[in-house]
Each structure stands twice: as C-alpha cells, then as structure tokens.
Design an enzyme around this catalytic site. Structure first.
Site, short mmCIF file in Angstrom:
data_model
loop_
_atom_site.label_atom_id
_atom_site.label_comp_id
_atom_site.label_asym_id
_atom_site.label_seq_id
_atom_site.Cartn_x
_atom_site.Cartn_y
_atom_site.Cartn_z
N LYS A 180 10.89 1.48 -8.43
CA LYS A 180 11.71 0.73 -7.47
C LYS A 180 11.92 -0.67 -8.01
CE LYS A 180 10.39 -1.04 -3.42
NZ LYS A 180 11.04 -2.36 -3.52
N LYS B 61 19.09 -2.89 -0.26
CA LYS B 61 19.23 -3.11 1.19
C LYS B 61 20.62 -3.63 1.55
CE LYS B 61 14.31 -4.04 1.99
NZ LYS B 61 13.81 -4.26 0.60
N TYR C 111 -0.17 -3.28 5.44
CA TYR C 111 -0.53 -2.20 4.52
C TYR C 111 -1.28 -1.07 5.21
CZ TYR C 111 0.66 -5.33 0.69
OH TYR C 111 1.32 -6.17 -0.17
P1 5BU Z 1 4.01 -4.81 -2.06
O1 5BU Z 1 3.69 -5.73 -3.17
O2 5BU Z 1 3.35 -3.42 -2.23
O3 5BU Z 1 3.77 -5.39 -0.70
O4 5BU Z 1 5.59 -4.57 -2.22
C1 5BU Z 1 6.34 -3.82 -1.30
C2 5BU Z 1 7.72 -3.58 -1.83
O5 5BU Z 1 8.45 -2.78 -0.91
C3 5BU Z 1 8.57 -4.83 -2.04
O6 5BU Z 1 9.40 -4.59 -3.15
C4 5BU Z 1 9.41 -4.92 -0.78
O7 5BU Z 1 10.66 -5.52 -1.01
C5 5BU Z 1 9.58 -3.48 -0.42
N1 5BU Z 1 9.72 -3.22 1.03
C6 5BU Z 1 8.72 -3.50 1.94
O8 5BU Z 1 7.67 -4.02 1.58
N2 5BU Z 1 8.90 -3.20 3.26
C7 5BU Z 1 10.02 -2.63 3.74
O9 5BU Z 1 10.11 -2.34 4.92
C8 5BU Z 1 11.04 -2.34 2.79
C9 5BU Z 1 10.86 -2.64 1.46
BR1 5BU Z 1 12.59 -1.53 3.33
#
Ligand code: 5BU
Length: 252
Positions: free
Chosen positions: A56, A89, A207
């Site tokens: 991604k 998005k 998370y």
């Molecule tokens: P993280 O570092 O695992 O927190 O990254 C999460 C990724 O998923 C990050 O690239 C966000 O832009 C993406 N994301 C998210 O966190 N939550 C959402 O609801 C959506 C995308 Br849609």
C-alpha cells in the site's frame, strides 16, 4: 470459504488475482509503506515483497518521486507477486477524480492495481473512477469504515458504501473496513490500524491485533509502523504474516 474459492465469485480481474495470490502465497498481509524516499520504498518492496499480498502506497509523500519509481515498483510487484494499492482516498466529483486518477504527475491508474475512494461525493466518484480504471482491469475499495477515533464513517454512511459496492460490483472489489460488512464472498475487506499489541498512537489512530481483525471477518491486515519502524522489518513482517494466516486458518 477459502480465498481461492472466493476468487470464483468475482469477475473483476484484480480481485481474482488478489484472492488467488493470497492463497498460493499464503499471506493476507499488506504493508503500508509510509516512507518518504524512493530508496526506502523500493527497499521495502524488495525486502518484504515475498511476505505480502499487497504493497500500500501514499505516492504523494515521496519527496524524490519520478516516473522511474512506479516502473520499478511495478517490476518488483510482478517479480514478488504482490499487488499495489495506492491509498489515494479520492473524494471529489466524477469528472475531477478522473483527472486525478489518470493524469497529473502520478498517473495512478497506470501502475496501481487497486485504489480507494470516500463515498462522501455520492455515486459520481465511483462512476468517474470506473470509466478510467475498469478498462484496465483495476479495482476500487470504498471507505465504508475508518480506523481513527471518532471518524464519521459509521451507521447509514457505512450502509451506503455497502449498497453502492453491490451496484458497481464489476469495479468495486471491496472495502476499507474494520470487520466483515456483507455476506457476499466476492467483496474483500482490508483493515488498517493493525499491530501485534492493540492500542493507539498520539494522533487518534486505533490499533487492533491481527487475530481480532481476521477473526472479525476482515480479509487483509494493513500494517505500517508496526513493521517498517521495527528494528528488523523483515522478521517483524514474518510475525504479522504468520499471525494473520493463523487467524485465517482458524476462521476457515
Ligand atoms: P500505521 O502506521 O499502521 O498506523 O499506518 C496505517 C496506514 O493505513 C496509513 O497509511 C494510513 O494512511 C492508512 N489508513 C488508516 O490508518 N486508517 C484508515 O481508516 C484508512 C487508511 Br482508510
């Protein structure tokens, strides 16, 4: 149902390919490669490519972006057998998102197998993207839910995303969601906000664990900082891959 079995329910070539490669490669792990240089993102694609089903990207955060990068990412995707999901998005009227998807400096439709859209503009955003993406066999995910605290993608909004996904099911291959959203095996749910230890960050990201997400009926765990910030990202990716796959096997 296995991912492989589900591949027969969709006519979208990208969805088919994704289901098939998840099964053959035995991974439901997507990496969110939120790094800001070409060298870093290529390193992730190279070193973690064998562990993932999806890379991604946020292509607009790469400070030294050039056309070579997407060419190289495409080559790595084909070599290591993963799909590329540009997390763009889209959120404008159909006419504008067509330009954004096809033109500009990124030409997203040329190299990204999958992209996603907010449904806040109405069905025009889907129709606009579909005219550009479907002739190339691309797939779209609708943001039915989000991972961040107090987000507004809930209730009737989520239901609209589910309704429109079914209406445009040749191009819409599934959702960004936190759990299974509809009893139809053709739709894929990808979930961001995943870490081995549940919790939050300092900017309202939330998370859940791979086990919780997959047992809740999501299909793909999207992991960013949990992997790329780790001391040994490769070893960490293996842990997430295993956790995601174990949870999937338990579910089936
Ligand atoms: P993280 O570092 O695992 O927190 O990254 C999460 C990724 O998923 C990050 O690239 C966000 O832009 C993406 N994301 C998210 O966190 N939550 C959402 O609801 C959506 C995308 Br849609």
């Amino acid at each position: 149902m296995t991912y492989q079995q589900r591949s027969t329910f969709t006519n979208n070539p990208t969805a088919k390919k994704l289901f098939e490669l998840m099964d053959s490669k035995q991974t439901n792990l997507a990496i969110a490669a939120d790094v800001t240089t070409k060298a870093e993102i290529l390193k992730i694609a190279q070193e973690l490519g064998s562990e993932i089903c999806v890379l991604k990207t946020h292509i607009d955060i790469i400070v030294d972006f050039d056309q070579e990068l997407t060419k190289e990412l495409r080559e790595l995707a084909d070599k290591h057998n993963f799909l590329i999901f540009e997390d763009r998005k889209f959120a404008d009227i159909g006419n504008t998102v067509q330009y954004q998807y096809r033109d500009g400096i990124y030409h997203i439709v040329e190299w990204a197998d999958i992209t996603n859209a907010h449904i806040v503009p109405g069905q025009g955003v889907i129709e606009g993207l579909k005219e550009v993406g479907l002739p190339k066999g691309r797939g779209l995910l609708l943001l039915a839910e989000m991972s961040s605290a107090e987000n507004l993608a809930v209730g009737d909004y989520t239901q609209k995303a589910i309704e429109w996904a079914q209406k445009y099911d040749d191009f819409v291959i599934g959702f960004i969601g936190m759990k299974k959203l509809i009893d139809n095996p053709k739709f894929i749910v990808m979930t961001p906000g995943v870490k081995l230890a549940a919790g939050t960050d300092n900017l309202k990201q939330q998370y859940n664990t791979p086990e919780k997400v997959i047992s809740g009926g999501s299909d793909v765990i999207i992991v960013g900082r949990g992997i790329y910030k780790a001391e040994d990202p490769q070893a960490e990716a293996k842990k997430y891959r295993e956790a995601g796959w174990e949870a999937y096997k338990k579910r089936n």
